[in-house]
Write an enzyme that holds these catalytic residues in place. Sequence first.
Site, PDB file in Angstrom:
ATOM      1  N   GLU A   1     -23.920 -23.105 -14.463  1.00  0.00           N
ATOM      2  CA  GLU A   1     -24.624 -22.956 -13.377  1.00  0.00           C
ATOM      3  C   GLU A   1     -24.225 -22.951 -12.499  1.00  0.00           C
ATOM      4  OE1 GLU A   1     -27.903 -22.165 -13.858  1.00  0.00           O
ATOM      5  OE2 GLU A   1     -27.563 -22.697 -11.638  1.00  0.00           O
TER       6      GLU A   1
ATOM      7  N   CYS B   1     -18.858 -32.290  -7.958  1.00  0.00           N
ATOM      8  CA  CYS B   1     -18.153 -31.126  -8.898  1.00  0.00           C
ATOM      9  C   CYS B   1     -17.247 -30.788  -8.478  1.00  0.00           C
ATOM     10  CB  CYS B   1     -19.408 -30.352  -9.493  1.00  0.00           C
ATOM     11  SG  CYS B   1     -20.632 -30.496 -10.022  1.00  0.00           S
TER      12      CYS B   1
ATOM     13  N   LYS C   1     -16.215 -20.658 -15.122  1.00  0.00           N
ATOM     14  CA  LYS C   1     -16.984 -22.036 -14.003  1.00  0.00           C
ATOM     15  C   LYS C   1     -16.011 -23.022 -13.332  1.00  0.00           C
ATOM     16  CE  LYS C   1     -19.579 -24.816 -12.397  1.00  0.00           C
ATOM     17  NZ  LYS C   1     -20.746 -24.363 -11.193  1.00  0.00           N
TER      18      LYS C   1
HETATM   19  P1  NAD Z   1     -26.545 -35.746 -13.689  1.00  0.00           P
HETATM   20  O1  NAD Z   1     -25.734 -36.995 -13.847  1.00  0.00           O
HETATM   21  O2  NAD Z   1     -27.750 -36.011 -12.472  1.00  0.00           O
HETATM   22  O3  NAD Z   1     -27.858 -35.486 -14.865  1.00  0.00           O
HETATM   23  C1  NAD Z   1     -26.782 -35.702 -16.163  1.00  0.00           C
HETATM   24  C2  NAD Z   1     -28.352 -36.145 -16.672  1.00  0.00           C
HETATM   25  O4  NAD Z   1     -27.937 -36.419 -18.838  1.00  0.00           O
HETATM   26  C3  NAD Z   1     -28.720 -38.122 -16.728  1.00  0.00           C
HETATM   27  O5  NAD Z   1     -30.435 -37.909 -16.240  1.00  0.00           O
HETATM   28  C4  NAD Z   1     -28.346 -39.152 -17.738  1.00  0.00           C
HETATM   29  O6  NAD Z   1     -28.925 -39.717 -18.237  1.00  0.00           O
HETATM   30  C5  NAD Z   1     -28.716 -37.818 -19.093  1.00  0.00           C
HETATM   31  N1  NAD Z   1     -27.999 -37.919 -20.432  1.00  0.00           N
HETATM   32  C6  NAD Z   1     -26.330 -38.168 -20.564  1.00  0.00           C
HETATM   33  N2  NAD Z   1     -26.291 -38.373 -22.102  1.00  0.00           N
HETATM   34  C7  NAD Z   1     -27.551 -38.171 -22.228  1.00  0.00           C
HETATM   35  C8  NAD Z   1     -28.273 -37.970 -23.794  1.00  0.00           C
HETATM   36  N3  NAD Z   1     -26.950 -37.809 -25.340  1.00  0.00           N
HETATM   37  N4  NAD Z   1     -29.294 -37.680 -24.258  1.00  0.00           N
HETATM   38  C9  NAD Z   1     -29.975 -37.790 -23.082  1.00  0.00           C
HETATM   39  N5  NAD Z   1     -29.459 -37.582 -21.638  1.00  0.00           N
HETATM   40  C10 NAD Z   1     -28.925 -37.941 -21.062  1.00  0.00           C
HETATM   41  O7  NAD Z   1     -25.662 -34.750 -13.987  1.00  0.00           O
HETATM   42  P2  NAD Z   1     -25.798 -33.155 -13.211  1.00  0.00           P
HETATM   43  O8  NAD Z   1     -25.684 -32.996 -11.558  1.00  0.00           O
HETATM   44  O9  NAD Z   1     -27.413 -32.714 -13.283  1.00  0.00           O
HETATM   45  O10 NAD Z   1     -25.078 -32.591 -13.697  1.00  0.00           O
HETATM   46  C11 NAD Z   1     -24.794 -32.167 -15.404  1.00  0.00           C
HETATM   47  C12 NAD Z   1     -23.917 -31.391 -14.911  1.00  0.00           C
HETATM   48  O11 NAD Z   1     -23.737 -29.594 -14.730  1.00  0.00           O
HETATM   49  C13 NAD Z   1     -22.385 -31.272 -15.485  1.00  0.00           C
HETATM   50  O12 NAD Z   1     -20.979 -30.782 -16.227  1.00  0.00           O
HETATM   51  C14 NAD Z   1     -22.067 -31.042 -13.978  1.00  0.00           C
HETATM   52  O13 NAD Z   1     -20.642 -30.567 -13.487  1.00  0.00           O
HETATM   53  C15 NAD Z   1     -22.908 -29.366 -14.021  1.00  0.00           C
HETATM   54  N6  NAD Z   1     -23.208 -28.435 -12.443  1.00  0.00           N
HETATM   55  C16 NAD Z   1     -23.651 -29.600 -11.576  1.00  0.00           C
HETATM   56  C17 NAD Z   1     -23.792 -28.662 -10.294  1.00  0.00           C
HETATM   57  C18 NAD Z   1     -24.621 -29.572  -9.164  1.00  0.00           C
HETATM   58  O14 NAD Z   1     -25.027 -29.655  -8.470  1.00  0.00           O
HETATM   59  N7  NAD Z   1     -24.623 -31.075  -9.445  1.00  0.00           N
HETATM   60  C19 NAD Z   1     -23.949 -27.853 -10.197  1.00  0.00           C
HETATM   61  C20 NAD Z   1     -23.545 -26.501 -11.689  1.00  0.00           C
HETATM   62  C21 NAD Z   1     -22.990 -27.694 -13.017  1.00  0.00           C
HETATM   63  C1  UGA Z   2     -21.159 -26.238  -5.719  1.00  0.00           C
HETATM   64  C2  UGA Z   2     -20.768 -24.973  -6.037  1.00  0.00           C
HETATM   65  O1  UGA Z   2     -21.414 -24.285  -4.795  1.00  0.00           O
HETATM   66  C3  UGA Z   2     -21.997 -24.885  -6.448  1.00  0.00           C
HETATM   67  O2  UGA Z   2     -21.917 -23.342  -6.964  1.00  0.00           O
HETATM   68  C4  UGA Z   2     -21.492 -25.281  -8.277  1.00  0.00           C
HETATM   69  O3  UGA Z   2     -22.748 -24.773  -8.704  1.00  0.00           O
HETATM   70  C5  UGA Z   2     -21.712 -26.716  -7.794  1.00  0.00           C
HETATM   71  O4  UGA Z   2     -20.396 -26.769  -6.422  1.00  0.00           O
HETATM   72  C6  UGA Z   2     -21.294 -27.147  -8.935  1.00  0.00           C
HETATM   73  O5  UGA Z   2     -20.364 -27.035 -10.013  1.00  0.00           O
HETATM   74  O6  UGA Z   2     -21.776 -28.336  -9.468  1.00  0.00           O
HETATM   75  P1  UGA Z   2     -22.235 -28.504  -4.477  1.00  0.00           P
HETATM   76  O7  UGA Z   2     -20.914 -29.333  -4.847  1.00  0.00           O
HETATM   77  O8  UGA Z   2     -23.773 -28.320  -4.598  1.00  0.00           O
HETATM   78  O9  UGA Z   2     -22.513 -26.721  -4.794  1.00  0.00           O
HETATM   79  O10 UGA Z   2     -22.425 -27.711  -2.994  1.00  0.00           O
HETATM   80  P2  UGA Z   2     -21.015 -26.858  -1.529  1.00  0.00           P
HETATM   81  O11 UGA Z   2     -22.534 -26.081  -1.073  1.00  0.00           O
HETATM   82  O12 UGA Z   2     -20.376 -26.620  -2.804  1.00  0.00           O
HETATM   83  O13 UGA Z   2     -20.889 -28.520  -0.680  1.00  0.00           O
HETATM   84  C7  UGA Z   2     -20.052 -28.512  -1.385  1.00  0.00           C
HETATM   85  C8  UGA Z   2     -19.326 -29.357  -0.511  1.00  0.00           C
HETATM   86  O14 UGA Z   2     -17.832 -29.330   0.385  1.00  0.00           O
HETATM   87  C9  UGA Z   2     -19.874 -30.317   0.385  1.00  0.00           C
HETATM   88  O15 UGA Z   2     -19.423 -31.264   0.939  1.00  0.00           O
HETATM   89  C10 UGA Z   2     -19.710 -29.403   1.379  1.00  0.00           C
HETATM   90  O16 UGA Z   2     -20.644 -30.027   3.027  1.00  0.00           O
HETATM   91  C11 UGA Z   2     -18.492 -29.115   1.617  1.00  0.00           C
HETATM   92  N1  UGA Z   2     -18.105 -26.687   2.562  1.00  0.00           N
HETATM   93  C12 UGA Z   2     -18.845 -26.521   2.285  1.00  0.00           C
HETATM   94  C13 UGA Z   2     -17.481 -27.600   4.107  1.00  0.00           C
HETATM   95  O17 UGA Z   2     -17.063 -28.657   3.957  1.00  0.00           O
HETATM   96  N2  UGA Z   2     -17.217 -26.424   3.944  1.00  0.00           N
HETATM   97  C14 UGA Z   2     -17.887 -25.359   3.679  1.00  0.00           C
HETATM   98  O18 UGA Z   2     -17.623 -24.229   4.622  1.00  0.00           O
HETATM   99  C15 UGA Z   2     -18.683 -25.608   2.896  1.00  0.00           C
END
Ligand code: NAD
Ligand code: UGA
Length: 463
Positions: A162, A277, A221
Amino acid sequence: MKITKICCIGAGYVGGPTMAVIAQKCPHIQVTVVDLNEQRIKDWNDPNTDNIPIYEPGLSQIVSEARGRNLFFSTEVDKAIDEAEMIFISVNTPTKTYGKGKGMAADLKYIELCARQIARVAKQNKIVVEKSTLPVRTAEAIKSILDNTGNGVQFQILSNPEFLAEGTAVTDLLNPDRILIGGDTTPEGEEAINSLVDVYANWVSKDRILTTNVWSSELSKLTANAFLAQRISSINAMSELCEKTGADVNEVAKAIGMDSRIGPKFLKASVGFGGSCFQKDILNLVYIAKTYGLNEVADYWEQVIIMNDHQKRRFSNKIVQTLYNTVADKKIAFLGWAFKKDTNDTRESAAIYVADDLINEQAKIAVYDPKVSKNKMLNDLDYLETRTSLDNKEYLNAFDNAYEACQGAHAVAVLTEWDEFTNYDWKKIYDSMHKPAFVFDGRNILNSKELEAIGFVYSRIGS
Ligand code: NAD
Ligand code: UGA
């Protein structure tokens, strides 16, 4: 296989919004999001969709439209796994805090638990989709667990990372730059890939849906996040040089960003990147490189984190130095605690580290953030284990509005770029503060001329 039922394990920042959008765009598919966390599921089911556990612009409307129609949130994990033809794994993959790889490698225990649960429950063939961000070659481990159940069920593992960013999750999901799907190159693998392509093709044009082998998808990713974070550390490194030389980092960023090979996005100098992340994924990349003996590769990427830590520390040091080398008992107002605007997520937010440094100097921190509760702020500080919870409570206070937070402060520090901060009555804030009144703009969002005309001593990153 034509998909009619999807299950997503993990109702977090990724699972919730991603599945809400799939459900909205595919009314013919039943989407069930499951989680072990009962409170989280209860919150997703709150009759008032303004109370869902994740704040993202536009999300509550989508949930209102689809929930109860073909979008369901539940704690019945086994049932949802059993019914679905396609299972997304969207659980958290934090940095390991114990054992081998502590502090660097991704902790895959939640992923393994999911794989074992799927293996135990599944009675029919399933497509398992890695949505979580995983080390390259994790699909191999998942497959090995799934294939050793002896119950004859066939599994296909796809990688579908994602790329949404928080704060813009809904628009990113509705209009993604690309969808990446990695799978086996066998006919069965290709069939599984096509099933997932068909789901996305309900709203994403096919030329934006990229298919690769599993390993390329998994590694893309980590690579994307590493490149994005690297740009921020690069511009932040330049910001320090700007401060020494009279150059202005905003001007430098604009000048280089107009080169179409560099491009203008992601060049905003700041107090340092946060979020759940970037740091976790780069540390994971560094760990993977080290396990293959690629020490130069590991050191190269680790520098992105080192620079980011430096940038956060530099900001707190500057506050202390400017306030005549002591902030003891001084009130420092923080505008913002979230790691970026338009989200209530605070994971790895720079604000936490800056507050921790300033509390070490016995400053009193007064925070206002439009979406973050005081409890969350205190939990974030407690998590660092620098001091007792009781001490953290004594040093950090939160306010319901910015004017109260700033009243009687010696300095205001902008930690998050919330739009509302630019529209404040800064004269009113100035009048209520100790003089000289300092503003440290960690996001370069305020109008320096206007603030200086009021009387503030204003400083920002990179000039
Ligand atoms: P999160 O902690 O918000 O959510 C994860 C959820 O999974 C929790 O609610 C937890 O209770 C649940 N969980 C864990 N183990 C479980 C199990 N065995 N059965 C059922 N539920 C279970 O995490 P997130 O931010 O959604 O991130 C999830 C993944 O996506 C991570 O690998 C992260 O790196 C990736 N990711 C996150 C973002 C982001 O913007 N947060 C963007 C891209 C990718
Ligand atoms: C980031 C990536 O942008 C997503 O593509 C990815 O899916 C995600 O991580 C993930 O794997 O979790 P996110 O962390 O939600 O997304 O937000 P960003 O907009 O990337 O910002 C990350 C951090 O960098 C923030 O603290 C933001 O303020 C900072 N940032 C961003 C800067 O300081 N300068 C910039 O120019 C851009």
